[in-house]
Design a protein around this motif. Sequence first.
Motif, PDB file in Angstrom:
ATOM      1  N   SER A  63       0.843  -1.182   0.000  1.00  0.00           N
ATOM      2  CA  SER A  63       0.000   0.000   0.000  1.00  0.00           C
ATOM      3  C   SER A  63       0.883   1.238   0.000  1.00  0.00           C
ATOM      4  CB  SER A  63      -0.912   0.010   1.232  1.00  0.00           C
ATOM      5  OG  SER A  63      -0.156   0.269   2.387  1.00  0.00           O
ATOM      6  N   SER A  64       0.298   2.395  -0.158  1.00  0.00           N
ATOM      7  CA  SER A  64       1.104   3.614  -0.218  1.00  0.00           C
ATOM      8  C   SER A  64       1.486   4.128   1.152  1.00  0.00           C
ATOM      9  CB  SER A  64       0.360   4.708  -0.991  1.00  0.00           C
ATOM     10  OG  SER A  64      -0.917   4.895  -0.455  1.00  0.00           O
ATOM     11  N   THR A 177      -4.275   3.965   0.860  1.00  0.00           N
ATOM     12  CA  THR A 177      -3.794   3.678  -0.483  1.00  0.00           C
ATOM     13  C   THR A 177      -3.991   4.957  -1.286  1.00  0.00           C
ATOM     14  OG1 THR A 177      -4.443   1.365  -0.286  1.00  0.00           O
ATOM     15  CG2 THR A 177      -3.994   2.194  -2.485  1.00  0.00           C
ATOM     16  N   VAL A 188      -6.001  -3.424   4.099  1.00  0.00           N
ATOM     17  CA  VAL A 188      -5.455  -3.879   2.822  1.00  0.00           C
ATOM     18  C   VAL A 188      -4.922  -5.293   2.977  1.00  0.00           C
ATOM     19  CG1 VAL A 188      -3.788  -3.421   0.990  1.00  0.00           C
ATOM     20  CG2 VAL A 188      -4.774  -1.517   2.260  1.00  0.00           C
ATOM     21  N   GLY A 191      -2.765  -6.126  -1.521  1.00  0.00           N
ATOM     22  CA  GLY A 191      -2.913  -5.006  -2.440  1.00  0.00           C
ATOM     23  C   GLY A 191      -4.335  -4.558  -2.710  1.00  0.00           C
ATOM     24  N   HIS A 193      -8.587  -3.932  -1.099  1.00  0.00           N
ATOM     25  CA  HIS A 193      -9.461  -3.707   0.049  1.00  0.00           C
ATOM     26  C   HIS A 193     -10.726  -4.548  -0.088  1.00  0.00           C
ATOM     27  CE1 HIS A 193      -7.376   0.178   1.150  1.00  0.00           C
ATOM     28  NE2 HIS A 193      -7.115   0.148  -0.140  1.00  0.00           N
ATOM     29  N   PHE A 232      -6.989   0.902  -5.817  1.00  0.00           N
ATOM     30  CA  PHE A 232      -6.597   2.294  -5.594  1.00  0.00           C
ATOM     31  C   PHE A 232      -7.528   3.205  -6.379  1.00  0.00           C
ATOM     32  CE2 PHE A 232      -3.570   0.310  -8.598  1.00  0.00           C
ATOM     33  CZ  PHE A 232      -3.809   1.034  -9.764  1.00  0.00           C
ATOM     34  N   GLY A 342      -1.119  -2.246  -7.099  1.00  0.00           N
ATOM     35  CA  GLY A 342      -0.640  -1.086  -6.366  1.00  0.00           C
ATOM     36  C   GLY A 342       0.774  -1.188  -5.844  1.00  0.00           C
ATOM     37  N   GLN A 345       3.215   1.693  -6.748  1.00  0.00           N
ATOM     38  CA  GLN A 345       2.763   3.072  -6.575  1.00  0.00           C
ATOM     39  C   GLN A 345       3.830   3.936  -5.914  1.00  0.00           C
ATOM     40  OE1 GLN A 345      -0.221   4.231  -7.846  1.00  0.00           O
ATOM     41  NE2 GLN A 345       0.677   6.222  -7.371  1.00  0.00           N
TER      42      GLN A 345
END
Length: 470
Positions: A63-64, A177, A188, A191, A193, A232, A342, A345
């Motif tokens: 995730s981000s 994310t 998450v 990658g 949800h 995302f 993702g 990212q």
Amino acid sequence: MAALVLGTLAGCSSDSGGKADPTAGATHKAAAPVRLPVPDGFATETGWSTSASPEATDAEPGSSGFPLVAVAPTSGLVIQAAADGSRVRAFALASGKTVWTFTPKALTGVRAGVFVQEGKAGEKVVLARQGKTSGSGLSTSRRTTTIDVIAADSAKKATAAHHLDLAAPDDTAASFTATDSGILVGPVTDGVHEKAVAIDAATGAERSVQKRSVTVSGCGSGSCSVQASPAFATSQGVVSAFQQQDGCDQWAEGGTPCTYGFQVGDAWNSTSVAPSGMHVGIPLAVTGPYLVAAWHTSDTQTDPPTLSAPKRTILAVHDLSTGKIKAQVSCTSADAITLQPGSAQSSIHRSPNGDFLVSGQVGFDLSTGRGHCFTSTASTKGIDLTAVADDGTAYGIVHVVDDTEATSLYGRLPIAQDGTDTPEHDSARVSLRSGTATALPAASEVPVYVASGGHGVFRTRDVVAVYPGS
């Protein structure tokens, strides 16, 4: 790199752990630059630097996460959040002057992340925090996720244009994310949800997003519906990823291959734009008007898709609104790196002029439609790219394979953790015009952003430094 190791701009978490935060002082100013060991082409005797807090590994790799530093390229700002989420400061990228500060409502036990998003209303800075309310007076303390949206062009004392307070169940470990055009808040797994809240930074609107039904072709003799999970958010809607399990041959015994794929909002899905012979599509990252996806055939559907050898994987840049392929390249890797929605990212960047794009271990010249692989071979190591300049010069960290989940995910940048002896990383400079790669001197730091005027932004575990081009 040396013991000061790059912390990614998107893909980290932080917890102050009761330690003093070097960014939290009210009178803090950017200082004369710390002279980091950087590649030729950056003037370390000028520019500026400031203290930084280490960014610890995100609880949900891929995730981000919870980055503490971001860049607002249009506004020419470097944005920095305190590790405890108590302050956000915007520095002029070229001079280091403090342009504005933002002080949010207090929370305790905070994990904070800061993101920059671009839209029709201009650049927005998003401060995302997990923590607890104080429980003062008659109010009880409760877990919460808060989102504060600040205009990048704010005045000296910035205020939030939108403040969202999302109740967080005690048994839920939510994550963020975030892309440059959208943010999802929610747990998450691999990658995606199960369900999440999508936030519109321009309006402050929030809406719940969950699994959706997507129609795919190639199910035996016709089409079928599959369930796609949100991965995302983008300017074209939420990108949802799916795995086909019915109406296909999961064991490669001569039937119709099963499909990994994705849906972009209500605009298009992967089955309509897949390169010929490619049955597996994984949405890796998005930036501006582009989505990067990985494509390959699949023998079975029992294992996650990987970038490996000898099977070739096509990495492609798609027009986000139509799905049309703008550039592509075929790659193999001596490392078995998992391709996950993702996962790239944190490493996706465009050059300021928009001609070049990097994400993970590939780089593209968008003006020609050509790409170059900087993946590992039997004799060379892979390079995780971190930034690209207007002339197509890109920089990256030599990929290290270890037992951590982060290094097994394609596109995930290494993160400097607090209180650990982070090993040194080698680094490299590459050309996206020729595809050549050159090792940099030992212990060289690499930029996480290169501005149109040549300024490079560098992020180590305790320093943010900006040097002009030399």
